[in-house]
Design an enzyme around this catalytic site. Structure first.
Site, short mmCIF file in Angstrom:
data_model
loop_
_atom_site.label_atom_id
_atom_site.label_comp_id
_atom_site.label_asym_id
_atom_site.label_seq_id
_atom_site.Cartn_x
_atom_site.Cartn_y
_atom_site.Cartn_z
N ARG A 172 0.85 -1.09 -0.11
CA ARG A 172 -0.09 0.04 -0.06
C ARG A 172 0.76 1.28 -0.16
O ARG A 172 0.51 2.19 -0.55
CB ARG A 172 -0.93 0.02 1.28
CG ARG A 172 -1.84 1.02 1.24
CD ARG A 172 -2.90 0.99 2.46
NE ARG A 172 -3.70 -0.14 2.37
CZ ARG A 172 -4.45 -0.52 3.46
NH1 ARG A 172 -4.65 -0.02 4.66
NH2 ARG A 172 -5.15 -1.65 3.19
N HIS A 176 0.50 4.08 -2.94
CA HIS A 176 0.01 5.31 -2.39
C HIS A 176 1.24 6.37 -2.67
O HIS A 176 0.75 7.50 -2.74
CB HIS A 176 -0.26 5.49 -0.82
CG HIS A 176 -1.60 4.78 -0.83
ND1 HIS A 176 -2.75 5.48 0.24
CD2 HIS A 176 -2.36 3.82 -1.32
CE1 HIS A 176 -3.61 4.61 0.02
NE2 HIS A 176 -3.54 3.65 -0.67
N ASN A 205 -4.38 8.70 3.35
CA ASN A 205 -3.41 7.90 4.21
C ASN A 205 -3.25 8.00 5.77
O ASN A 205 -3.88 7.10 6.18
CB ASN A 205 -1.91 8.67 3.66
CG ASN A 205 -1.65 8.68 2.37
OD1 ASN A 205 -1.78 7.38 1.67
ND2 ASN A 205 -1.21 9.78 1.53
#
Length: 429
Positions: A172, A176, A205
């Site tokens: 992730r 991101h 986030n």
């Protein structure tokens, strides 16, 4: 007297004649028992007797020089090829190249983002090759920091032994970072000179992205080994690959040479990073701006095969009457039961939660997608068709996933004299 002498001479004549006859019969037989050789005649002892070691043991010696060539079906003391190795093995030994197990190939015929490694004459090692999209190079640190990837792997594996959930967290973190300003490690910065909020503080986030300490530890070790050489952006890319491989994806090569960005702004996240309720066309447009197709999008959401989501992120959908009616009702009830608190974690894939496999597409197609964004992809006719293909052919999904993740790793990268190599990943130099 004469008669006696005559009789004796006749008897001796008969004996001599008999002797000559015997010689005439025996000599050809003896001659046939010898074989010609370059030095004369040799008695044809069986090969195990002719062997020098056995001759010594049995007290038999031969004076014949060894034959230069012998038929392949004869036993010999030492085969001329016995101690010889194929030329390629000799060359590899001379160059100090050790044989390594070859990973299963995972090729994607469509992505075209990573050139094949070409062998260098004489040493059998792959030549660093340029990534067609981002100007990245395989084996980028081969001369300046050859242990770079190994060090990242060691740090990651040590931390995964303590917390296996770090694998999807690193995946992730990588995505991101790349989807916002490109793969420049801007997501790692705690602050920038402008003083504005940084990416890691943006809503998508915040508490949902972690793994920063793993990157910090890898950077610290690399700075001790080869200061000022390995970028934080490349560390994330290496750790992402190793996290995926650790959860079941076939290994693949990561082209490197990324430089670190000099700024990080939370406002840049808004229109670049999908959230669970992002409409389908917006998601497609976001990925298209980054050079990724609808197929790439569908293939990459397969990473939800591992990991979890906070209950607070999906609760509204689970308890929304209209939206929940589009889901498998048994699944809805199960997720509601688990979602008693906002900080409870729900698995994306309730069947094989910690394993990268195409099972996740069966969940999507059966209306058991935890995220609404995955559900709308499964409802879309084109997305649905792609998911059906991926669900039915895991090897094809692996290959396409590797192609798509390599493509993602080349998004808007900084190379050459752009950006910098940070001394530590949370702040610009």
């Amino acid at each position: 007297m004469l008669n006696c002498m005559a009789a004796g001479m006749a008897a001796r004549g008969r004996i001599i004649a008999a002797a000559f006859i015997s010689c005439a019969l025996i000599l050809p037989l003896l001659a046939s028992a010898f074989e010609p050789s370059e030095s004369g005649l040799r008695f044809p002892f069986p090969d195990f007797i002719n062997s020098p070691s056995n001759n010594i043991e049995q007290g038999i010696q031969t004076n014949d020089p060894p034959k230069e060539e012998e038929p392949e079906n004869q036993m010999s003391y030492k085969s001329p090829l016995k101690d010889k190795k194929p030329k390629i093995e000799q060359l590899r030994e001379q160059n100090g190249v050790e044989d390594q197990p070859e990973a299963e190939p995972a090729e994607n015929e469509d992505h075209g983002d990573e050139s094949e490694a070409k062998p260098v004459e004489g040493n059998g090692e792959p030549e660093p090759v340029e990534n067609a999209k981002g100007g990245l190079i395989e084996g980028f640190y081969e001369k300046d920091c050859p242990q770079a990837e190994q060090i990242v792997n060691e740090v990651l594996m040590k931390n995964l032994q303590k917390d296996a959930t770090l694998a999807p967290a690193i995946v992730r973190l990588f995505s991101h970072d790349c989807l916002v300003k490109g793969c420049d490690a801007s997501i790692l910065l705690d602050e920038t000179p402008s003083g504005e909020d940084v990416e890691k503080k943006a809503g998508p986030n915040g508490p949902f992205v972690r793994g920063f300490e793993v990157i910090d530890e890898a950077k610290e070790r690399l700075e001790a080994e080869c200061p000022g050489v390995v970028s934080c952006a490349d560390i994330i890319a290496f750790a992402n690959r190793d996290s995926l491989v650790n959860t079941g994806l076939p290994t693949y090569k990561v082209a490197a040479g990324r430089r670190d960005g000099l700024s990080s702004l939370a406002e840049n996240v808004k229109n670049n990073l999908p959230v669970p309720d992002t409409p389908l066309q917006e998601m497609i447009d976001m990925f298209k701006r980054k050079g990724l197709t609808l197929e790439d999008l569908v293939v990459l959401v397969g990473a939800h095969s591992i990991g979890t989501a906070h209950c607070g992120v999906v609760k509204s959908r689970l308890f929304d009457k209209r939206k929940s009616m589009e889901m498998d009702q048994n699944y809805v009830e199960q997720m509601r039961f688990m979602c008693t608190r906002d900080d409870n974690m729900l698995p994306f894939d309730g069947v094989t939660q910690n394993k990268m496999d195409s099972q996740i597409y069966n969940e999507f197609l059966a209306k058991r997608a935890l995220l609404e964004s995955d559900h709308v992809l499964a409802k879309d006719p084109h997305g649905n068709d792609i998911m059906k293909k991926m669900a039915g052919d895991q090897a094809a999904w692996f290959a396409k996933f590797i192609g798509a993740i390599v493509k993602m790793g080349g998004i808007e990268v900084l190379t050459g004299n752009q950006g910098e190599i940070r001394r530590q990943c949370r702040a610009v130099n």
